[in-house]
Write a protein that holds these residues in place. Sequence first.
Motif, PDB file in Angstrom:
ATOM      1  N   LEU A 126       0.827  -1.202   0.000  1.00 59.16           N
ATOM      2  CA  LEU A 126       0.000   0.000   0.000  1.00 59.16           C
ATOM      3  C   LEU A 126       0.869   1.263   0.000  1.00 59.16           C
ATOM      4  CD1 LEU A 126      -2.788   1.366   0.210  1.00 59.16           C
ATOM      5  CD2 LEU A 126      -2.541   1.188   2.704  1.00 59.16           C
ATOM      6  N   TRP A 129       2.456   1.692  -3.420  1.00 57.10           N
ATOM      7  CA  TRP A 129       1.457   2.135  -4.391  1.00 57.10           C
ATOM      8  C   TRP A 129       1.181   3.630  -4.229  1.00 57.10           C
ATOM      9  CZ3 TRP A 129      -3.960   3.298  -3.594  1.00 57.10           C
ATOM     10  CH2 TRP A 129      -4.685   3.429  -4.762  1.00 57.10           C
ATOM     11  N   LEU A 130       1.063   4.079  -2.976  1.00 59.56           N
ATOM     12  CA  LEU A 130       0.827   5.495  -2.731  1.00 59.56           C
ATOM     13  C   LEU A 130       2.022   6.339  -3.165  1.00 59.56           C
ATOM     14  CD1 LEU A 130      -0.976   5.386   0.738  1.00 59.56           C
ATOM     15  CD2 LEU A 130      -1.984   5.966  -1.488  1.00 59.56           C
ATOM     16  N   GLY A 135      -2.169   6.944  -5.541  1.00 58.33           N
ATOM     17  CA  GLY A 135      -3.134   7.415  -4.559  1.00 58.33           C
ATOM     18  C   GLY A 135      -3.985   8.547  -5.119  1.00 58.33           C
TER      19      GLY A 135
END
Length: 137
Positions: A126, A129-130, A135
């Motif tokens: 996560l 990915w951000l 995001g």
Amino acid sequence: MPLAHAAGEATVTPAQERARKIDPRYAQGETVRVAFARNQAESDLVQNILLEEGIPSIARRTRGFDVPDFLAAGPRDVLVPESGAQLARELLRHADVAETVDAAQPPVFQTRIVVAVLGGGLLAALVAWLLAGGGPT
């Protein structure tokens, strides 16, 4: 091994004395893990409790803890033959001297490790990915 010694024979060795206590009914089958001890002294106590009931046992250092510098330290797994496993678990639960291990249930500790690793992996994915711009903008 003879059950009785002749009059002129040597004294009984400790290994022979232990072997005489084993009940053949509890010495059949593959070895299974029935208890977890925190150190060698605790595993010796567990083994002696089992031997008094005729159940043979083996103490094995838990995987990852076989460091030669700490021979008496570290956790031990107590293993018994399959035919004596049920009685051994009952005896150890009653004596309350070591953690018993049920064959049907996986140890809670291993489940916690798996959950922690998967959770950490998801959290890292996560964050990656951000940081990669996936995001909200």
